[in-house]
Design a protein around this motif. Structure first.
Motif, PDB file in Angstrom:
ATOM      1  N   GLY A 100      55.904  24.011  10.003  1.00  0.00           N
ATOM      2  CA  GLY A 100      56.766  23.211  10.861  1.00  0.00           C
ATOM      3  C   GLY A 100      57.783  22.364  10.116  1.00  0.00           C
ATOM      4  N   VAL A 101      58.013  22.674   8.840  1.00  0.00           N
ATOM      5  CA  VAL A 101      58.984  21.928   8.043  1.00  0.00           C
ATOM      6  C   VAL A 101      60.344  22.619   8.161  1.00  0.00           C
ATOM      7  CG1 VAL A 101      59.587  21.131   5.715  1.00  0.00           C
ATOM      8  CG2 VAL A 101      57.176  21.168   6.438  1.00  0.00           C
ATOM      9  N   ALA A 102      61.346  21.875   8.584  1.00  0.00           N
ATOM     10  CA  ALA A 102      62.695  22.441   8.749  1.00  0.00           C
ATOM     11  C   ALA A 102      63.361  22.644   7.394  1.00  0.00           C
ATOM     12  CB  ALA A 102      63.551  21.506   9.600  1.00  0.00           C
ATOM     13  N   ILE A 103      64.024  23.770   7.247  1.00  0.00           N
ATOM     14  CA  ILE A 103      64.834  24.047   6.055  1.00  0.00           C
ATOM     15  C   ILE A 103      66.254  23.585   6.385  1.00  0.00           C
ATOM     16  CG2 ILE A 103      65.700  25.826   4.477  1.00  0.00           C
ATOM     17  CD1 ILE A 103      62.627  25.340   4.343  1.00  0.00           C
ATOM     18  N   GLU A 104      66.740  22.601   5.643  1.00  0.00           N
ATOM     19  CA  GLU A 104      68.081  22.048   5.896  1.00  0.00           C
ATOM     20  C   GLU A 104      69.198  22.944   5.391  1.00  0.00           C
ATOM     21  OE1 GLU A 104      68.420  17.340   6.033  1.00  0.00           O
ATOM     22  OE2 GLU A 104      67.994  18.112   4.037  1.00  0.00           O
ATOM     23  N   ARG A 120      69.569  30.564  -6.257  1.00  0.00           N
ATOM     24  CA  ARG A 120      69.359  30.171  -4.861  1.00  0.00           C
ATOM     25  C   ARG A 120      68.617  28.843  -4.788  1.00  0.00           C
ATOM     26  NH1 ARG A 120      65.339  33.377  -0.886  1.00  0.00           N
ATOM     27  NH2 ARG A 120      65.611  32.121   0.995  1.00  0.00           N
ATOM     28  N   SER A 121      68.922  28.068  -3.760  1.00  0.00           N
ATOM     29  CA  SER A 121      68.226  26.813  -3.451  1.00  0.00           C
ATOM     30  C   SER A 121      67.889  26.756  -1.973  1.00  0.00           C
ATOM     31  CB  SER A 121      69.109  25.595  -3.750  1.00  0.00           C
ATOM     32  OG  SER A 121      69.250  25.347  -5.109  1.00  0.00           O
ATOM     33  N   ILE A 122      66.763  26.132  -1.674  1.00  0.00           N
ATOM     34  CA  ILE A 122      66.475  25.714  -0.304  1.00  0.00           C
ATOM     35  C   ILE A 122      66.200  24.218  -0.333  1.00  0.00           C
ATOM     36  CG2 ILE A 122      65.643  27.945   0.527  1.00  0.00           C
ATOM     37  CD1 ILE A 122      62.752  26.851   0.265  1.00  0.00           C
ATOM     38  N   TYR A 123      66.588  23.540   0.734  1.00  0.00           N
ATOM     39  CA  TYR A 123      66.433  22.094   0.850  1.00  0.00           C
ATOM     40  C   TYR A 123      65.617  21.751   2.095  1.00  0.00           C
ATOM     41  CZ  TYR A 123      70.135  21.321  -2.622  1.00  0.00           C
ATOM     42  OH  TYR A 123      70.888  21.292  -3.770  1.00  0.00           O
ATOM     43  N   LEU A 124      64.820  20.691   1.972  1.00  0.00           N
ATOM     44  CA  LEU A 124      64.004  20.182   3.068  1.00  0.00           C
ATOM     45  C   LEU A 124      63.821  18.689   2.885  1.00  0.00           C
ATOM     46  CD1 LEU A 124      60.407  20.370   2.078  1.00  0.00           C
ATOM     47  CD2 LEU A 124      61.906  22.078   1.023  1.00  0.00           C
ATOM     48  N   ARG A 125      63.175  18.043   3.824  1.00  0.00           N
ATOM     49  CA  ARG A 125      62.912  16.596   3.747  1.00  0.00           C
ATOM     50  C   ARG A 125      61.415  16.338   3.788  1.00  0.00           C
ATOM     51  NH1 ARG A 125      67.510  13.334   2.735  1.00  0.00           N
ATOM     52  NH2 ARG A 125      69.228  14.741   3.238  1.00  0.00           N
ATOM     53  N   ASP A 126      60.986  15.323   3.032  1.00  0.00           N
ATOM     54  CA  ASP A 126      59.593  14.883   3.140  1.00  0.00           C
ATOM     55  C   ASP A 126      59.500  13.876   4.293  1.00  0.00           C
ATOM     56  OD1 ASP A 126      60.266  12.294   2.210  1.00  0.00           O
ATOM     57  OD2 ASP A 126      59.179  12.498   0.327  1.00  0.00           O
ATOM     58  N   SER A 131      65.057  14.047  -0.069  1.00  0.00           N
ATOM     59  CA  SER A 131      65.574  15.406  -0.134  1.00  0.00           C
ATOM     60  C   SER A 131      64.811  16.177  -1.208  1.00  0.00           C
ATOM     61  CB  SER A 131      67.064  15.375  -0.478  1.00  0.00           C
ATOM     62  OG  SER A 131      67.537  16.685  -0.714  1.00  0.00           O
ATOM     63  N   LEU A 132      64.155  17.254  -0.795  1.00  0.00           N
ATOM     64  CA  LEU A 132      63.429  18.112  -1.725  1.00  0.00           C
ATOM     65  C   LEU A 132      64.120  19.457  -1.789  1.00  0.00           C
ATOM     66  CD1 LEU A 132      59.751  17.342  -0.667  1.00  0.00           C
ATOM     67  CD2 LEU A 132      61.142  16.213  -2.425  1.00  0.00           C
ATOM     68  N   GLU A 133      64.104  20.035  -2.974  1.00  0.00           N
ATOM     69  CA  GLU A 133      64.772  21.318  -3.194  1.00  0.00           C
ATOM     70  C   GLU A 133      63.838  22.225  -3.981  1.00  0.00           C
ATOM     71  OE1 GLU A 133      68.829  22.853  -5.536  1.00  0.00           O
ATOM     72  OE2 GLU A 133      68.201  20.754  -5.671  1.00  0.00           O
ATOM     73  N   PHE A 134      63.861  23.495  -3.655  1.00  0.00           N
ATOM     74  CA  PHE A 134      63.255  24.540  -4.482  1.00  0.00           C
ATOM     75  C   PHE A 134      64.427  25.362  -4.970  1.00  0.00           C
ATOM     76  CE2 PHE A 134      59.597  23.328  -2.021  1.00  0.00           C
ATOM     77  CZ  PHE A 134      58.527  23.521  -2.884  1.00  0.00           C
TER      78      PHE A 134
END
Length: 142
Positions: A100-104, A120-126, A131-134
């Motif tokens: 249920g974590v949205a990918i920004e 490539r990067s994906i961003y999400l929020r804790d 702002s968290l990134e992989f």
């Protein structure tokens, strides 16, 4: 002289319990230390992720404290990037969405000189809005 690596990184959170649940249950990090109301620390690869209650770190330690860590901290959301391969990013995206974590954002960076393709990067929020990134290390040429 030049530092060889970053040993620890810190984020400041508004709700330690929500942060602890997110980083352990969603991201799967191993908790290694906790001080109720002040901080929770996690192992991440060869480093440590420090999550602090920002308000608690504004105060200096009591005189004669065993660990005389000076006050520190910040206000507002921070940023942290986790290293991941392209295949791991695909798996992280699916895992996070299942939780249920949205990918920004999800995008390819422009290639660096000498690269055929950018990383490539994906961003999400804790839960505290950090702002968290992989990202693939090649976004920095590694």
């Amino acid at each position: 002289m030049q530092p060889s690596a970053i040993l620890e990184s810190a984020l400041y959170v508004t709700d330690l319990d929500a942060a602890e649940a997110f980083y352990s249950e969603v991201l799967g990090l191993e908790r290694i230390a906790k001080a109720e109301g002040r901080h929770v620390f996690f192992r991440c690869g060869h480093g440590v992720l420090l999550l602090f209650n920002a308000e608690a770190t504004k105060h200096p330690p009591a005189p004669g404290a065993r660990l005389p860590v000076p006050p520190h901290g910040t206000a507002g959301e921070g940023h942290l990037c986790f290293s991941a391969t392209a295949e791991e990013i695909d798996r992280w995206k699916a895992h996070l969405e299942a939780k249920g974590v949205a990918i920004e954002a999800d995008f390819e960076w422009p290639p660096k000189p000498g690269q055929a393709k950018g990383g490539r990067s994906i961003y999400l929020r804790d839960p505290s809005g950090n702002s968290l990134e992989f990202a693939e290390p090649k976004i920095w040429g590694f």
